[in-house]
Design a protein around this motif. Sequence first.
Motif, PDB file in Angstrom:
ATOM      1  N   GLY A   1       0.801  -1.211   0.000  1.00  0.00           N
ATOM      2  CA  GLY A   1       0.000   0.000   0.000  1.00  0.00           C
ATOM      3  C   GLY A   1       0.833   1.259   0.000  1.00  0.00           C
ATOM      4  N   TRP A   2       2.095   1.144   0.382  1.00  0.00           N
ATOM      5  CA  TRP A   2       2.983   2.304   0.393  1.00  0.00           C
ATOM      6  C   TRP A   2       4.036   2.219  -0.710  1.00  0.00           C
ATOM      7  CZ3 TRP A   2       4.551   3.181   6.258  1.00  0.00           C
ATOM      8  CH2 TRP A   2       3.392   3.506   6.982  1.00  0.00           C
ATOM      9  N   HIS A   3       4.435   1.032  -1.046  1.00  0.00           N
ATOM     10  CA  HIS A   3       5.570   0.821  -1.947  1.00  0.00           C
ATOM     11  C   HIS A   3       5.123   1.013  -3.396  1.00  0.00           C
ATOM     12  CE1 HIS A   3       9.540  -0.536  -2.980  1.00  0.00           C
ATOM     13  NE2 HIS A   3       9.079  -1.530  -3.716  1.00  0.00           N
ATOM     14  N   THR A   4       4.963   2.280  -3.809  1.00  0.00           N
ATOM     15  CA  THR A   4       4.491   2.565  -5.156  1.00  0.00           C
ATOM     16  C   THR A   4       5.109   3.872  -5.647  1.00  0.00           C
ATOM     17  OG1 THR A   4       2.521   3.092  -6.467  1.00  0.00           O
ATOM     18  CG2 THR A   4       2.430   3.591  -4.132  1.00  0.00           C
ATOM     19  N   THR A   5       5.436   3.902  -6.921  1.00  0.00           N
ATOM     20  CA  THR A   5       6.116   5.072  -7.488  1.00  0.00           C
ATOM     21  C   THR A   5       5.160   6.196  -7.860  1.00  0.00           C
ATOM     22  OG1 THR A   5       6.010   4.008  -9.669  1.00  0.00           O
ATOM     23  CG2 THR A   5       8.028   3.704  -8.401  1.00  0.00           C
ATOM     24  N   VAL A   6       3.860   5.986  -7.796  1.00  0.00           N
ATOM     25  CA  VAL A   6       2.912   7.044  -8.154  1.00  0.00           C
ATOM     26  C   VAL A   6       2.731   8.036  -7.008  1.00  0.00           C
ATOM     27  CG1 VAL A   6       0.742   6.010  -7.311  1.00  0.00           C
ATOM     28  CG2 VAL A   6       0.735   7.395  -9.406  1.00  0.00           C
ATOM     29  N   PHE A   7       3.256   7.727  -5.837  1.00  0.00           N
ATOM     30  CA  PHE A   7       3.008   8.571  -4.671  1.00  0.00           C
ATOM     31  C   PHE A   7       3.501  10.014  -4.812  1.00  0.00           C
ATOM     32  CE2 PHE A   7       1.955   5.983  -0.607  1.00  0.00           C
ATOM     33  CZ  PHE A   7       0.807   5.530  -1.219  1.00  0.00           C
TER      34      PHE A   7
ATOM     35  N   ALA B   1      -1.698  -2.605  -7.755  1.00  0.00           N
ATOM     36  CA  ALA B   1      -1.925  -3.749  -6.867  1.00  0.00           C
ATOM     37  C   ALA B   1      -2.258  -5.002  -7.673  1.00  0.00           C
ATOM     38  CB  ALA B   1      -3.043  -3.432  -5.886  1.00  0.00           C
ATOM     39  N   TYR B   2      -3.067  -4.845  -8.721  1.00  0.00           N
ATOM     40  CA  TYR B   2      -3.428  -5.988  -9.563  1.00  0.00           C
ATOM     41  C   TYR B   2      -2.262  -6.403 -10.452  1.00  0.00           C
ATOM     42  CZ  TYR B   2      -5.286  -8.317 -13.696  1.00  0.00           C
ATOM     43  OH  TYR B   2      -5.478  -9.175 -14.739  1.00  0.00           O
ATOM     44  N   TYR B   3      -1.605  -5.432 -11.100  1.00  0.00           N
ATOM     45  CA  TYR B   3      -0.574  -5.743 -12.089  1.00  0.00           C
ATOM     46  C   TYR B   3       0.701  -6.277 -11.447  1.00  0.00           C
ATOM     47  CZ  TYR B   3       2.112  -5.133 -16.399  1.00  0.00           C
ATOM     48  OH  TYR B   3       2.873  -5.345 -17.508  1.00  0.00           O
ATOM     49  N   SER B   4       0.924  -5.952 -10.180  1.00  0.00           N
ATOM     50  CA  SER B   4       2.146  -6.405  -9.515  1.00  0.00           C
ATOM     51  C   SER B   4       2.194  -7.915  -9.366  1.00  0.00           C
ATOM     52  CB  SER B   4       2.252  -5.754  -8.130  1.00  0.00           C
ATOM     53  OG  SER B   4       1.224  -6.234  -7.281  1.00  0.00           O
ATOM     54  N   GLY B   5       1.042  -8.539  -9.293  1.00  0.00           N
ATOM     55  CA  GLY B   5       1.007  -9.980  -9.068  1.00  0.00           C
ATOM     56  C   GLY B   5       1.362 -10.366  -7.647  1.00  0.00           C
ATOM     57  N   SER B   6       1.530  -9.377  -6.789  1.00  0.00           N
ATOM     58  CA  SER B   6       1.896  -9.644  -5.400  1.00  0.00           C
ATOM     59  C   SER B   6       0.638  -9.947  -4.595  1.00  0.00           C
ATOM     60  CB  SER B   6       2.633  -8.449  -4.803  1.00  0.00           C
ATOM     61  OG  SER B   6       2.767  -8.589  -3.406  1.00  0.00           O
ATOM     62  N   PHE B   7       0.659 -11.077  -3.917  1.00  0.00           N
ATOM     63  CA  PHE B   7      -0.483 -11.454  -3.086  1.00  0.00           C
ATOM     64  C   PHE B   7      -0.729 -10.414  -2.009  1.00  0.00           C
ATOM     65  CE2 PHE B   7      -1.828 -13.340   0.946  1.00  0.00           C
ATOM     66  CZ  PHE B   7      -3.067 -13.853   0.593  1.00  0.00           C
TER      67      PHE B   7
ATOM     68  N   PHE C   1      -5.289  -4.087  -1.062  1.00  0.00           N
ATOM     69  CA  PHE C   1      -6.302  -3.259  -1.702  1.00  0.00           C
ATOM     70  C   PHE C   1      -7.708  -3.784  -1.424  1.00  0.00           C
ATOM     71  CE2 PHE C   1      -8.396  -0.818  -5.008  1.00  0.00           C
ATOM     72  CZ  PHE C   1      -7.724   0.389  -4.892  1.00  0.00           C
ATOM     73  N   LYS C   2      -7.853  -5.110  -1.410  1.00  0.00           N
ATOM     74  CA  LYS C   2      -9.163  -5.662  -1.050  1.00  0.00           C
ATOM     75  C   LYS C   2      -9.527  -5.291   0.385  1.00  0.00           C
ATOM     76  CE  LYS C   2      -8.835  -9.647  -4.180  1.00  0.00           C
ATOM     77  NZ  LYS C   2      -8.682 -11.120  -4.272  1.00  0.00           N
ATOM     78  N   ASN C   3      -8.522  -5.278   1.264  1.00  0.00           N
ATOM     79  CA  ASN C   3      -8.786  -4.931   2.655  1.00  0.00           C
ATOM     80  C   ASN C   3      -9.178  -3.457   2.784  1.00  0.00           C
ATOM     81  OD1 ASN C   3      -8.581  -5.486   5.633  1.00  0.00           O
ATOM     82  ND2 ASN C   3      -6.985  -3.932   5.476  1.00  0.00           N
ATOM     83  N   ARG C   4      -8.584  -2.590   1.940  1.00  0.00           N
ATOM     84  CA  ARG C   4      -8.977  -1.190   1.954  1.00  0.00           C
ATOM     85  C   ARG C   4     -10.449  -1.023   1.600  1.00  0.00           C
ATOM     86  NH1 ARG C   4      -4.400   2.554  -1.063  1.00  0.00           N
ATOM     87  NH2 ARG C   4      -2.777   2.405   0.558  1.00  0.00           N
ATOM     88  N   MET C   5     -10.910  -1.815   0.626  1.00  0.00           N
ATOM     89  CA  MET C   5     -12.281  -1.643   0.157  1.00  0.00           C
ATOM     90  C   MET C   5     -13.298  -2.386   1.012  1.00  0.00           C
ATOM     91  SD  MET C   5     -11.970  -1.658  -4.011  1.00  0.00           S
ATOM     92  CE  MET C   5     -11.269  -3.306  -4.120  1.00  0.00           C
ATOM     93  N   PHE C   6     -12.951  -3.587   1.469  1.00  0.00           N
ATOM     94  CA  PHE C   6     -13.957  -4.427   2.114  1.00  0.00           C
ATOM     95  C   PHE C   6     -13.556  -4.889   3.514  1.00  0.00           C
ATOM     96  CE2 PHE C   6     -14.029  -5.335  -2.529  1.00  0.00           C
ATOM     97  CZ  PHE C   6     -15.219  -4.680  -2.816  1.00  0.00           C
ATOM     98  N   GLY C   7     -12.434  -4.359   4.032  1.00  0.00           N
ATOM     99  CA  GLY C   7     -11.985  -4.743   5.356  1.00  0.00           C
ATOM    100  C   GLY C   7     -12.733  -4.019   6.459  1.00  0.00           C
TER     101      GLY C   7
ATOM    102  N   VAL D   1      -3.121   4.421   8.241  1.00  0.00           N
ATOM    103  CA  VAL D   1      -3.620   3.463   9.240  1.00  0.00           C
ATOM    104  C   VAL D   1      -4.060   2.152   8.601  1.00  0.00           C
ATOM    105  CG1 VAL D   1      -5.393   3.064  10.982  1.00  0.00           C
ATOM    106  CG2 VAL D   1      -4.265   5.288  10.834  1.00  0.00           C
ATOM    107  N   VAL D   2      -4.873   2.231   7.547  1.00  0.00           N
ATOM    108  CA  VAL D   2      -5.424   1.005   6.959  1.00  0.00           C
ATOM    109  C   VAL D   2      -4.323   0.139   6.351  1.00  0.00           C
ATOM    110  CG1 VAL D   2      -7.074   0.098   5.284  1.00  0.00           C
ATOM    111  CG2 VAL D   2      -7.620   2.162   6.565  1.00  0.00           C
ATOM    112  N   SER D   3      -3.264   0.774   5.847  1.00  0.00           N
ATOM    113  CA  SER D   3      -2.161  -0.013   5.286  1.00  0.00           C
ATOM    114  C   SER D   3      -1.352  -0.714   6.372  1.00  0.00           C
ATOM    115  CB  SER D   3      -1.232   0.894   4.465  1.00  0.00           C
ATOM    116  OG  SER D   3      -1.914   1.464   3.374  1.00  0.00           O
ATOM    117  N   LEU D   4      -1.386  -0.207   7.600  1.00  0.00           N
ATOM    118  CA  LEU D   4      -0.574  -0.772   8.673  1.00  0.00           C
ATOM    119  C   LEU D   4      -1.299  -1.822   9.505  1.00  0.00           C
ATOM    120  CD1 LEU D   4       1.240   2.404  10.082  1.00  0.00           C
ATOM    121  CD2 LEU D   4       2.297   0.513   8.832  1.00  0.00           C
ATOM    122  N   HIS D   5      -2.612  -1.737   9.600  1.00  0.00           N
ATOM    123  CA  HIS D   5      -3.289  -2.595  10.578  1.00  0.00           C
ATOM    124  C   HIS D   5      -3.393  -4.053  10.116  1.00  0.00           C
ATOM    125  CE1 HIS D   5      -7.692  -3.334   9.420  1.00  0.00           C
ATOM    126  NE2 HIS D   5      -7.146  -2.795   8.351  1.00  0.00           N
ATOM    127  N   ARG D   6      -3.050  -4.306   8.855  1.00  0.00           N
ATOM    128  CA  ARG D   6      -2.941  -5.694   8.370  1.00  0.00           C
ATOM    129  C   ARG D   6      -1.525  -5.895   7.847  1.00  0.00           C
ATOM    130  NH1 ARG D   6      -6.671  -6.271  11.099  1.00  0.00           N
ATOM    131  NH2 ARG D   6      -8.778  -7.005  10.575  1.00  0.00           N
TER     132      ARG D   6
END
Length: 470
Positions: free
Chosen positions: A263-269, A332-338, A344-350, A402-407
């Motif tokens: 959730g943090w490791h992205t170059t678009v930030f 998140a989708y294109y990275s192929g990283s579980f 991202f699913k946790n951000r939307m539905f967690g 917060v949401v990126s850290l709690h999981r």
Amino acid sequence: MDQLPETNATTTLERLLPGQSPVLTPGHTLETVTDKIVSIVLRRPVTLGWVGGFVLFFGLMNLLLFAMSYLFYRGVGIWGINIPVGWGFAIVNFVWWIGIGHAGTLISAILLLLKQGWRNSINRFAEAMTLFAVACAGLFPVMHTGRPWLAYWLFPYPNTMGVWPQFRSPLLWDVFAVSTYATISALFWFVGLIPDLATFRDTAKDRVAKVIYGLLAMGWRGSARHWKRYESAYLLLAGLATPLVLSVHTVVSFDFAVSIVPGWHTTVFPPYFVAGAIYSGFAMVLVLAIPIRYFYGVQDMITMRHLDNAAKVMLGTGLIVAYGYIMDAFYAYYSGSFYEMFMFKNRMFGPMGWAYWCLILFNILIPQALWIRKVRMNPAMLFVTSLIVLLGMWLERFVIVVVSLHRDFLPSSWGSYVATRWDYAVFVGTLGLFFCAMFLFVRLMPMITIFEMRTLLPQAKLSEEVAAHD
């Protein structure tokens, strides 16, 4: 004092589009512009509304002082931070306040270099907004360290132990970026005030006010030599401040982007954070400008043209922010990283999915109403929309932090986060500090630049002639 640099006056002559408001209502002269702005401070009586607002925000500022004192006594354990959520409201509020300060520098520096005359009515209090927002932001990293009396360790001061700060830490980059930003912004703001302070000095009847404004004016006489040096210094500071608009929030984004946390490791930030900062900054400009023009009767100087242009900038940067949200999901989708996909699913539905959908509503869907001209030309609707954007941008930082850290990576490391009353007290207290400082600024300093408004008189006269001809 009536002598003005001719170069500024010639750049404000521009042809108005059909139905477009001028940046200064026709009918003003050199004397009326000066008298109206000066009278707000020197001759306007203190109203009950101003006293009531100031007392309210002064009380909130005292809440901040009480919460900080208790925090220093008990430690950061009174906040809701824990493991794995080591960054909570403090970092959320830090990023939010730094973002709000960006619009002031953008309006003052970049629009000055681009010779945009419509900035002249709103640049002064936007610059003040920058200083007060940076002051609020600077409190949070100091408090978050847990030992604020050791904050000087962050600076590379000479010491006999040979212990130096970790220059590879983005948190240290924040110290240099924010302190540089605050220094340049303060210089830019004060240098711009000097001609107007001299006008106050020459106009004031009270002896004490005359002495105070005279000291602050630093011997300004309005001679050709003074104007030449002033313009050189002002343009130089504008040139220095312009890259800071891009660099400061880019460095703040590195706090997240250089880590490996999903959730943090992205170059678009970096560009995404800069656009978000200008987005929230212009929202705060509208939140301040709309009540100021109404309560102080300066609709002829802060016209609908200013509100319309600020709304358009807010709409444009909001679309960039929306693009950032889309790219966040795509990466998140294109990275192929579980881990990234789960994040991202946790951000939307967690458990905190409500915050994500609220920020989508507040930052993307509702501001699309700004495409409609009637909305942009309605101050009440603009004011409400700006408040919604400010809330949405705060929720965005909450989701990122917060949401990126709690999981975490391991389910055994998962946790939760619940802000305490002390988290809310510190945040509300900084709002009190910010608006308390704005109330004092509006009461004691020229909130609209006098000499730059006078350079708009040729355009106002031109628009009057065009209207008469039509």
